[in-house]
Design an enzyme around this catalytic site. Structure first.
Site, short mmCIF file in Angstrom:
data_model
loop_
_atom_site.label_atom_id
_atom_site.label_comp_id
_atom_site.label_asym_id
_atom_site.label_seq_id
_atom_site.Cartn_x
_atom_site.Cartn_y
_atom_site.Cartn_z
N ASP A 99 0.79 -0.97 0.12
CA ASP A 99 -0.13 0.01 -0.08
C ASP A 99 0.70 1.25 0.11
O ASP A 99 1.86 1.32 0.90
CB ASP A 99 -0.86 -0.03 1.32
CG ASP A 99 -2.21 0.41 1.20
OD1 ASP A 99 -2.35 1.62 0.56
OD2 ASP A 99 -3.23 0.08 1.54
N ASP A 195 -3.32 4.77 -2.28
CA ASP A 195 -4.03 5.34 -1.45
C ASP A 195 -4.88 6.81 -2.15
O ASP A 195 -3.87 7.53 -2.74
CB ASP A 195 -3.65 5.61 0.01
CG ASP A 195 -4.65 5.78 1.05
OD1 ASP A 195 -5.61 5.14 1.26
OD2 ASP A 195 -4.63 7.05 1.81
N GLU A 258 -6.70 3.64 -5.79
CA GLU A 258 -7.90 3.66 -5.11
C GLU A 258 -8.63 4.98 -5.41
O GLU A 258 -8.06 5.79 -5.28
CB GLU A 258 -7.67 3.52 -3.57
CG GLU A 258 -8.85 3.61 -2.80
CD GLU A 258 -8.78 4.44 -1.44
OE1 GLU A 258 -9.85 3.94 -0.63
OE2 GLU A 258 -8.21 5.25 -1.13
N HIS A 319 -11.23 -2.73 3.63
CA HIS A 319 -11.25 -2.42 5.12
C HIS A 319 -11.64 -1.19 5.19
O HIS A 319 -11.84 -0.56 6.39
CB HIS A 319 -9.83 -2.32 5.38
CG HIS A 319 -8.90 -1.27 4.66
ND1 HIS A 319 -8.60 -1.31 3.39
CD2 HIS A 319 -8.67 0.19 5.02
CE1 HIS A 319 -7.97 -0.10 2.89
NE2 HIS A 319 -7.98 0.75 3.91
N ASP A 320 -12.58 -0.45 4.26
CA ASP A 320 -13.29 0.66 4.56
C ASP A 320 -14.85 0.54 4.44
O ASP A 320 -15.43 1.65 4.65
CB ASP A 320 -12.82 1.99 3.67
CG ASP A 320 -11.45 2.39 3.65
OD1 ASP A 320 -10.92 2.25 4.93
OD2 ASP A 320 -10.73 2.75 2.83
O1 TEU Z 1 -9.67 5.57 1.91
C1 TEU Z 1 -10.11 6.61 1.49
C2 TEU Z 1 -11.56 6.94 1.64
O2 TEU Z 1 -12.12 7.41 0.66
C3 TEU Z 1 -11.98 6.56 2.85
O3 TEU Z 1 -11.90 7.89 3.51
C4 TEU Z 1 -13.42 6.50 2.82
O4 TEU Z 1 -14.04 7.38 2.45
C5 TEU Z 1 -13.84 6.06 4.30
O5 TEU Z 1 -12.94 5.01 4.83
C6 TEU Z 1 -15.24 5.59 4.64
O6 TEU Z 1 -15.52 4.47 3.71
C7 TEU Z 1 -8.13 5.35 2.25
C8 TEU Z 1 -7.80 4.31 3.08
O7 TEU Z 1 -8.44 2.99 2.39
C9 TEU Z 1 -8.50 4.53 4.42
O8 TEU Z 1 -8.56 3.25 5.18
C10 TEU Z 1 -7.79 5.93 4.99
O9 TEU Z 1 -8.32 5.77 6.46
C11 TEU Z 1 -8.01 6.98 4.17
O10 TEU Z 1 -7.52 6.47 2.87
C12 TEU Z 1 -6.75 7.99 4.63
O11 TEU Z 1 -5.59 7.32 4.02
#
Ligand code: TEU
Ligand code: CA
Length: 521
Positions: A99, A195, A258, A319-320
């Protein structure tokens, strides 16, 4: 498949390293733990692992706040552990994707320490400093600007205030970050998941974002504004192309972005002449309503929008976002598996998906995610989809001998690797069947996708190449349904009990049942 690059026919498996396997009893997953489980992944039939950030970090956002791009956080192990993991993965034919977090660093990164020290520090311009804030909002709630008393200016943070945004207009920042990529590529890392690729560059005039007329209560607060000036800026594409250039200095690597954007904008990240991201993540299935009609529309729209020569990809979870089995239910999770693994292109799975793992309830005093802490009670927190991998039915699930950093929940007593391996027709068996089917039937990877239809909440499509034609039928309804089909034989079934049967004419499908059928020509 000989003509394809490895990542084109790959199934990528996302590992959230804190939650996969703990090797030293501190309750947090680590690199040695991942190494212990490589054989499981080989048996599952995946081709690559993408590991969420493992770099030194104060863990304000669990690794997405990087304090050093070229080292390993002690919580995950040592550089030696990483090198061994890489060797052991490669020895088993597994690729390793890291990542990369370019948009922001941790506020504890040495660069930010210098940048914030004085206004004329050589690294001042490495971050984004302004005398006055504008109205841009943080993804995690509140203003995206934080006042820094020492120098009397505000710095930009698109996420936590502990995650200051880098200034990618600065060529020294570009050079330093590209060198970090080279550091890992030289070690033999097979590529990167980048990211928030679409956020890397912001409006150089810092114009205010307009209000979002579509905002509804309960949505994340940053959706109150339309992010037109702080995301998806035209200049971002030059940067992505340069990043791709760096990755391409090394043979056979992959660049994944992403990107949460509607399909037309998403497609622009393949770049002019496909010189951008190899794979801009396709999050359509992760966000759309679960009905045959909607999914058919999404598949058709995505496929039609793909630029000439661009390689498709599909994702069900990460994971989000809420786990797929929680979004659509245990029965439909099998349908989702069959859908995912019969669509064209590169596939990304999220750890635990193969178990039909659900979100685990996380009580207020167990909350870890800063998003939930900042915006409690809206259901935005991401802890429930980040809970430890349940390897067995014991109290700590075989994940740790200590106290797990997030709870395993009660369901893991039944839903765990050991139990599902014993069960003949478990979802884990289904996943293994389907990954193998994809291996033995390249038509599923690179064949044409045709005849996408939705009737009676049954999604149908065909995959075809040369004389081979596979028909996929997925009952996305909660009831049994009767459909008619051409003469075919079943090569895979979600319930794992109809393989080899011949079908012609009427086909009775159980609720949440799906088939892959070879059409007789
Ligand atoms: O996620 C980007 C993102 O768009 C997230 O903020 C998403 O909107 C949120 O998790 C709600 O679903 C990336 C990573 O995948 C995330 O884990 C990080 O927290 C974020 O960037 C900041 O680096
Ligand atoms: Ca550990």
């Amino acid at each position: 498949m000989q003509d394809l690059r490895w990542w084109q026919h790959a199934i990528i498996y996302e590992i959230y390293p804190r939650s996969f396997q703990d090797s030293n009893g501190d309750g947090i997953g680590d690199l040695k733990g991942i190494q212990q489980r490589l054989d499981y992944l080989v048996q599952l039939g995946v081709d690559a692992i993408w590991i969420s950030p493992i770099y030194p970090s104060p863990m304000a956002d669990f690794g997405y706040d990087v304090a050093d791009y070229c080292d390993i956080d002690p919580i995950f192990g040592t550089m030696g552990d990483f090198d061994r993991l890489l060797v052991e993965a490669h020895r088993r034919g597994l690729k390793v994707i890291l990542d990369f977090v370019p948009n922001h660093t941790s506020d504890r990164h040495a660069w930010f320490g210098e940048s914030r020290s004085t206004c004329d520090n050589p690294k001042r311009d490495w971050y984004i400093w302004r005398d006055q804030p504008n109205n841009w909002m943080s993804h995690f709630g509140g203003s995206a600007w934080e006042y820094d008393e020492r120098t009397g200016q505000y710095y930009l943070h698109s996420f936590l205030k502990d995650q200051p945004d880098l200034n990618w207009r600065n060529s020294e920042v570009q050079a330093a970050m590209f060198d970090a990529l080279r550091f890992w590529l030289s070690k033999g890392v097979d590529g990167f998941r980048v990211d928030v690729m679409w956020l890397m560059i912001k409006d150089d005039q810092f114009r205010d974002n307009p209000p979002n007329p579509g905002y509804r209560l309960g949505q994340a607060p940053h959706n109150k504004l339309l992010p037109i000036y702080n995301s998806d800026r035209p200049e971002v594409h030059e940067l992505v192309a340069e990043m791709r250039g760096v990755v391409d200095e090394f043979p056979d690597r992959v660049l994944i972005g992403e990107i949460y954007l509607p399909i037309p904008q998403l497609m622009t990240y393949y770049g002019v002449d496909l010189r951008g991201a190899n794979l801009p993540f396709n999050f359509q299935l992760l966000q759309c309503a679960w009905s045959a009609r909607t999914v058919a529309e999404v598949i058709s729209e995505y496929q039609q929008a793909l630029p000439e020569g661009a390689w498709p990809n599909w994702v069900l979870g990460n994971h989000d976002n809420a786990r797929i089995a929680s979004r659509i239910g245990a029965r439909q999770a099998r349908v989702a598996a069959m859908l995912l693994l019969t669509l064209p292109g590169t596939i990304t799975m999220y750890y635990g998906e193969e178990l039909g793992m659900c979100n685990v309830p996380v009580l207020p005093d167990q909350v870890q995610d800063p998003f939930e802490r900042n915006e409690p009670g809206l259901g935005l927190g991401r802890d429930p989809e980040r809970t430890p991998m349940p390897w067995d039915g014991s109290a700590t699930g075989g994940f740790t001998t200590g106290w797990p950093w997030l709870p395993l929940g009660d369901e893991h007593e039944i839903v765990n690797v050991e139990a599902l391996e014993r069960e003949d027709n478990s979802i884990l068996r289904l996943y293994r069947n389907l990954t193998q089917l994809r291996q033995t039937h390249p038509v599923l990877v690179s064949g044409r996708l045709e005849n996408v239809t939705a009737e009676q909440n049954v999604l149908r499509y065909e995959r075809a190449s040369g004389r081979e034609r596979l028909a996929i039928v997925l009952n996305m309804a909660a009831e049994p349904v009767q459909i008619t089909v051409r003469a075919a034989s079943v090569v895979a079934s979600t319930h794992l009990d109809r393989e080899g049967t011949k079908i012609e004419g009427v086909l009775n499908m159980r609720a949440g049942e799906g088939f892959v059928m070879a059409i007789e020509s």
